[in-house]
Design a protein around this motif. Structure first.
Motif, PDB file in Angstrom:
ATOM      1  N   MET A   1      14.465  -6.306 -76.667  1.00  0.00           N
ATOM      2  CA  MET A   1      13.185  -5.621 -76.551  1.00  0.00           C
ATOM      3  C   MET A   1      12.823  -4.925 -77.875  1.00  0.00           C
ATOM      4  SD  MET A   1      12.134  -6.471 -73.581  1.00  0.00           S
ATOM      5  CE  MET A   1      10.651  -5.530 -73.553  1.00  0.00           C
ATOM      6  N   MET A   2      13.829  -4.419 -78.558  1.00  0.00           N
ATOM      7  CA  MET A   2      13.544  -3.744 -79.825  1.00  0.00           C
ATOM      8  C   MET A   2      12.970  -4.732 -80.842  1.00  0.00           C
ATOM      9  SD  MET A   2      16.800  -1.171 -79.722  1.00  0.00           S
ATOM     10  CE  MET A   2      16.664  -0.526 -81.359  1.00  0.00           C
ATOM     11  N   ASN A   3      13.408  -5.995 -80.800  1.00  0.00           N
ATOM     12  CA  ASN A   3      12.855  -7.016 -81.692  1.00  0.00           C
ATOM     13  C   ASN A   3      11.391  -7.299 -81.385  1.00  0.00           C
ATOM     14  OD1 ASN A   3      15.257  -7.307 -83.061  1.00  0.00           O
ATOM     15  ND2 ASN A   3      15.949  -9.021 -81.811  1.00  0.00           N
ATOM     16  N   LEU A   4      10.967  -6.974 -80.173  1.00  0.00           N
ATOM     17  CA  LEU A   4       9.566  -7.157 -79.787  1.00  0.00           C
ATOM     18  C   LEU A   4       8.714  -5.930 -80.106  1.00  0.00           C
ATOM     19  CD1 LEU A   4      10.087  -8.898 -76.331  1.00  0.00           C
ATOM     20  CD2 LEU A   4       9.352  -9.972 -78.470  1.00  0.00           C
ATOM     21  N   GLY A   5       9.341  -4.906 -80.682  1.00  0.00           N
ATOM     22  CA  GLY A   5       8.601  -3.708 -81.049  1.00  0.00           C
ATOM     23  C   GLY A   5       8.700  -2.569 -80.065  1.00  0.00           C
ATOM     24  N   VAL A   6       9.561  -2.702 -79.063  1.00  0.00           N
ATOM     25  CA  VAL A   6       9.738  -1.636 -78.085  1.00  0.00           C
ATOM     26  C   VAL A   6      10.594  -0.527 -78.701  1.00  0.00           C
ATOM     27  CG1 VAL A   6      10.766  -1.062 -75.857  1.00  0.00           C
ATOM     28  CG2 VAL A   6       9.526  -3.216 -76.136  1.00  0.00           C
ATOM     29  N   THR A   7      10.184   0.695 -78.524  1.00  0.00           N
ATOM     30  CA  THR A   7      10.948   1.842 -78.994  1.00  0.00           C
ATOM     31  C   THR A   7      11.787   2.365 -77.837  1.00  0.00           C
ATOM     32  OG1 THR A   7       9.175   2.405 -80.534  1.00  0.00           O
ATOM     33  CG2 THR A   7      10.802   4.132 -80.053  1.00  0.00           C
ATOM     34  N   VAL A   8      13.062   2.569 -78.077  1.00  0.00           N
ATOM     35  CA  VAL A   8      13.969   3.081 -77.052  1.00  0.00           C
ATOM     36  C   VAL A   8      14.354   4.506 -77.436  1.00  0.00           C
ATOM     37  CG1 VAL A   8      16.186   2.765 -75.902  1.00  0.00           C
ATOM     38  CG2 VAL A   8      14.833   0.764 -76.581  1.00  0.00           C
ATOM     39  N   TYR A   9      14.172   5.427 -76.498  1.00  0.00           N
ATOM     40  CA  TYR A   9      14.507   6.821 -76.736  1.00  0.00           C
ATOM     41  C   TYR A   9      15.762   7.190 -75.961  1.00  0.00           C
ATOM     42  CZ  TYR A   9       9.762   7.090 -78.534  1.00  0.00           C
ATOM     43  OH  TYR A   9       8.624   6.884 -79.260  1.00  0.00           O
ATOM     44  N   GLU A  10      16.364   8.278 -76.349  1.00  0.00           N
ATOM     45  CA  GLU A  10      17.508   8.794 -75.612  1.00  0.00           C
ATOM     46  C   GLU A  10      17.057   9.193 -74.202  1.00  0.00           C
ATOM     47  OE1 GLU A  10      20.768   8.990 -76.500  1.00  0.00           O
ATOM     48  OE2 GLU A  10      20.138   7.853 -78.255  1.00  0.00           O
ATOM     49  N   GLY A  11      17.944   9.049 -73.250  1.00  0.00           N
ATOM     50  CA  GLY A  11      17.635   9.451 -71.884  1.00  0.00           C
ATOM     51  C   GLY A  11      17.301  10.935 -71.801  1.00  0.00           C
ATOM     52  N   TYR A  12      16.386  11.266 -70.930  1.00  0.00           N
ATOM     53  CA  TYR A  12      15.995  12.646 -70.643  1.00  0.00           C
ATOM     54  C   TYR A  12      15.323  13.341 -71.822  1.00  0.00           C
ATOM     55  CZ  TYR A  12      19.127  11.538 -66.843  1.00  0.00           C
ATOM     56  OH  TYR A  12      19.739  10.903 -65.795  1.00  0.00           O
ATOM     57  N   PRO A  18       4.506  10.467 -75.283  1.00  0.00           N
ATOM     58  CA  PRO A  18       3.232  10.805 -75.926  1.00  0.00           C
ATOM     59  C   PRO A  18       2.327  11.551 -74.942  1.00  0.00           C
ATOM     60  CG  PRO A  18       3.811   8.501 -76.332  1.00  0.00           C
ATOM     61  CD  PRO A  18       4.773   9.029 -75.288  1.00  0.00           C
ATOM     62  N   ALA A  19       1.606  12.527 -75.427  1.00  0.00           N
ATOM     63  CA  ALA A  19       0.723  13.314 -74.563  1.00  0.00           C
ATOM     64  C   ALA A  19      -0.227  12.390 -73.802  1.00  0.00           C
ATOM     65  CB  ALA A  19      -0.059  14.319 -75.398  1.00  0.00           C
ATOM     66  N   GLY A  20      -0.244  12.537 -72.492  1.00  0.00           N
ATOM     67  CA  GLY A  20      -1.152  11.770 -71.646  1.00  0.00           C
ATOM     68  C   GLY A  20      -0.711  10.351 -71.331  1.00  0.00           C
ATOM     69  N   ALA A  21       0.443   9.933 -71.810  1.00  0.00           N
ATOM     70  CA  ALA A  21       0.922   8.568 -71.563  1.00  0.00           C
ATOM     71  C   ALA A  21       1.336   8.403 -70.101  1.00  0.00           C
ATOM     72  CB  ALA A  21       2.102   8.248 -72.465  1.00  0.00           C
ATOM     73  N   PRO A  22       1.124   7.232 -69.536  1.00  0.00           N
ATOM     74  CA  PRO A  22       1.614   7.015 -68.170  1.00  0.00           C
ATOM     75  C   PRO A  22       3.138   6.925 -68.162  1.00  0.00           C
ATOM     76  CG  PRO A  22       0.650   5.001 -69.059  1.00  0.00           C
ATOM     77  CD  PRO A  22       0.430   6.073 -70.072  1.00  0.00           C
ATOM     78  N   VAL A  23       3.739   7.501 -67.130  1.00  0.00           N
ATOM     79  CA  VAL A  23       5.187   7.451 -66.949  1.00  0.00           C
ATOM     80  C   VAL A  23       5.437   6.943 -65.531  1.00  0.00           C
ATOM     81  CG1 VAL A  23       7.331   8.772 -66.886  1.00  0.00           C
ATOM     82  CG2 VAL A  23       5.568   9.357 -68.554  1.00  0.00           C
ATOM     83  N   ILE A  24       6.211   5.874 -65.424  1.00  0.00           N
ATOM     84  CA  ILE A  24       6.465   5.245 -64.128  1.00  0.00           C
ATOM     85  C   ILE A  24       7.958   5.221 -63.846  1.00  0.00           C
ATOM     86  CG2 ILE A  24       6.483   2.933 -65.151  1.00  0.00           C
ATOM     87  CD1 ILE A  24       5.252   1.899 -62.512  1.00  0.00           C
ATOM     88  N   SER A  25       8.300   5.391 -62.590  1.00  0.00           N
ATOM     89  CA  SER A  25       9.698   5.309 -62.193  1.00  0.00           C
ATOM     90  C   SER A  25       9.814   4.560 -60.873  1.00  0.00           C
ATOM     91  CB  SER A  25      10.287   6.707 -62.022  1.00  0.00           C
ATOM     92  OG  SER A  25      11.638   6.600 -61.603  1.00  0.00           O
ATOM     93  N   PHE A  26      10.823   3.728 -60.807  1.00  0.00           N
ATOM     94  CA  PHE A  26      11.117   2.983 -59.583  1.00  0.00           C
ATOM     95  C   PHE A  26      12.264   3.655 -58.850  1.00  0.00           C
ATOM     96  CE2 PHE A  26       8.587  -0.076 -61.685  1.00  0.00           C
ATOM     97  CZ  PHE A  26       8.146  -0.967 -60.735  1.00  0.00           C
ATOM     98  N   CYS A  27      11.964   4.295 -57.732  1.00  0.00           N
ATOM     99  CA  CYS A  27      12.971   4.739 -56.771  1.00  0.00           C
ATOM    100  C   CYS A  27      14.110   5.501 -57.434  1.00  0.00           C
ATOM    101  CB  CYS A  27      13.492   3.498 -56.037  1.00  0.00           C
ATOM    102  SG  CYS A  27      14.098   3.825 -54.386  1.00  0.00           S
ATOM    103  N   ASN A  28      13.778   6.543 -58.175  1.00  0.00           N
ATOM    104  CA  ASN A  28      14.771   7.232 -58.981  1.00  0.00           C
ATOM    105  C   ASN A  28      14.688   8.727 -58.743  1.00  0.00           C
ATOM    106  OD1 ASN A  28      15.929   8.629 -61.251  1.00  0.00           O
ATOM    107  ND2 ASN A  28      15.932   6.692 -62.356  1.00  0.00           N
ATOM    108  N   GLU A  29      15.732   9.282 -58.158  1.00  0.00           N
ATOM    109  CA  GLU A  29      15.728  10.701 -57.839  1.00  0.00           C
ATOM    110  C   GLU A  29      15.804  11.578 -59.087  1.00  0.00           C
ATOM    111  OE1 GLU A  29      17.085  13.471 -54.176  1.00  0.00           O
ATOM    112  OE2 GLU A  29      18.260  11.680 -54.585  1.00  0.00           O
ATOM    113  N   GLU A  30      16.399  11.060 -60.174  1.00  0.00           N
ATOM    114  CA  GLU A  30      16.441  11.818 -61.436  1.00  0.00           C
ATOM    115  C   GLU A  30      15.025  12.030 -61.975  1.00  0.00           C
ATOM    116  OE1 GLU A  30      19.139  13.243 -62.857  1.00  0.00           O
ATOM    117  OE2 GLU A  30      20.246  12.573 -61.089  1.00  0.00           O
ATOM    118  N   PHE A  31      14.188  11.013 -61.848  1.00  0.00           N
ATOM    119  CA  PHE A  31      12.783  11.134 -62.247  1.00  0.00           C
ATOM    120  C   PHE A  31      12.109  12.238 -61.436  1.00  0.00           C
ATOM    121  CE2 PHE A  31       8.390   9.890 -61.116  1.00  0.00           C
ATOM    122  CZ  PHE A  31       7.791   9.894 -62.365  1.00  0.00           C
TER     123      PHE A  31
END
Length: 186
Positions: A1-12, A18-31
Motif C-alpha cells: 500500500m505504501m508503494n501506492l502512496g498510502v501513508t501509514v501512521y502509528e496506531g492511536y 487531518p482536520a475534518g477527514a472521515p474516519v471509519i472503523s469496522f466493529c472495533n471497540e478500541e475505536f
C-alpha cells in the motif's frame, strides 16, 4: 500500500487525522473507546458494526452523538438496531445506511465436484468469546444432514470453550483466524 502512496501512521496517533477527514472503523471497540479523542479532530466518524448486537460503548457513543454515520451490511440488522439507537439519541443528523460489501468471487470459485460423503460447517472470526453464542454447539448439533458432519472453527480457544463448552468431536478448532487462509477454509 505504501508503494501506492498510502501513508501509514502509528496506531492511536489521533493527531495524525487531518482536520475534518472521515474516519471509519469496522466493529472495533478500541475505536469506540477513542471516539472522544477522534472527535476533537473530525466530526465525520463512521462505525460499521458487523454484529447483530450493540456494543456498550457504541450505545454510549450514540448518547453523546459521537458517531455521525452507522453502516450496515444488511437492512434487517439496520432495521433492528435503529430504534434502539434512536431511543438513545434522536438527532436526525445521525445517519444510518446499508452498503454492499465487496467480495471477489474469483478468489472463491464455485466447486461443483465437492465431496458428497460429508456436510461441512464452519466459523471464521478473530478470537473473542463474544463471537460465539453460549448455545453454539447446540445450534450446530441441530444441523440435519444425511451424511456425517465436519466443522472448522477459526478464532476459537480456551476462552471460547469456557463460554460454549467442549466442541463436538466432528469440529476442528484453531486458536486464531489466520491458522487457515479463507481459501483453505472454503
Amino acid at each position: 500500500m505504501m508503494n501506492l502512496g498510502v501513508t501509514v501512521y502509528e496506531g492511536y496517533d489521533w493527531e495524525a487525522i487531518p482536520a475534518g477527514a472521515p474516519v471509519i472503523s469496522f466493529c472495533n471497540e478500541e475505536f469506540l473507546a477513542a471516539l472522544p479523542k477522534i472527535r476533537k479532530r473530525t466530526r465525520r466518524t463512521v462505525f460499521v458494526n458487523c454484529m447483530t448486537w450493540l456494543f456498550g460503548r457504541e450505545k454510549e457513543a450514540m448518547k453523546r452523538g459521537d458517531i455521525s454515520l452507522f453502516l450496515y451490511q444488511n437492512s434487517n440488522v439496520m432495521g433492528n438496531v435503529i430504534p434502539r439507537l434512536r431511543a438513545l439519541n434522536p438527532d436526525p443528523a445521525i445517519r444510518f445506511m446499508t452498503f454492499r460489501p465487496y467480495f471477489d468471487a474469483a478468489d472463491f470459485p464455485f466447486i461443483a465436484g465437492r465431496s458428497t460423503d460429508w456436510f461441512g460447517a464452519g466459523h471464521i472470526s478473530r478470537q473473542d468469546e463474544d463471537k460465539f453464542s453460549k448455545d453454539t454447539w447446540h445450534i450446530y448439533e441441530h444441523f440435519a444432514s444425511p451424511v456425517r458432519k465436519r466443522g472448522t472453527f477459526l478464532g476459537f480457544d480456551q476462552r471460547s470453550e469456557v463460554k460454549t463448552g467442549r466442541p463436538p468431536d466432528w469440529v476442528e478448532t484453531f486458536h486464531d483466524q489466520k491458522s487457515l487462509s479463507q481459501q483453505e477454509f472454503y
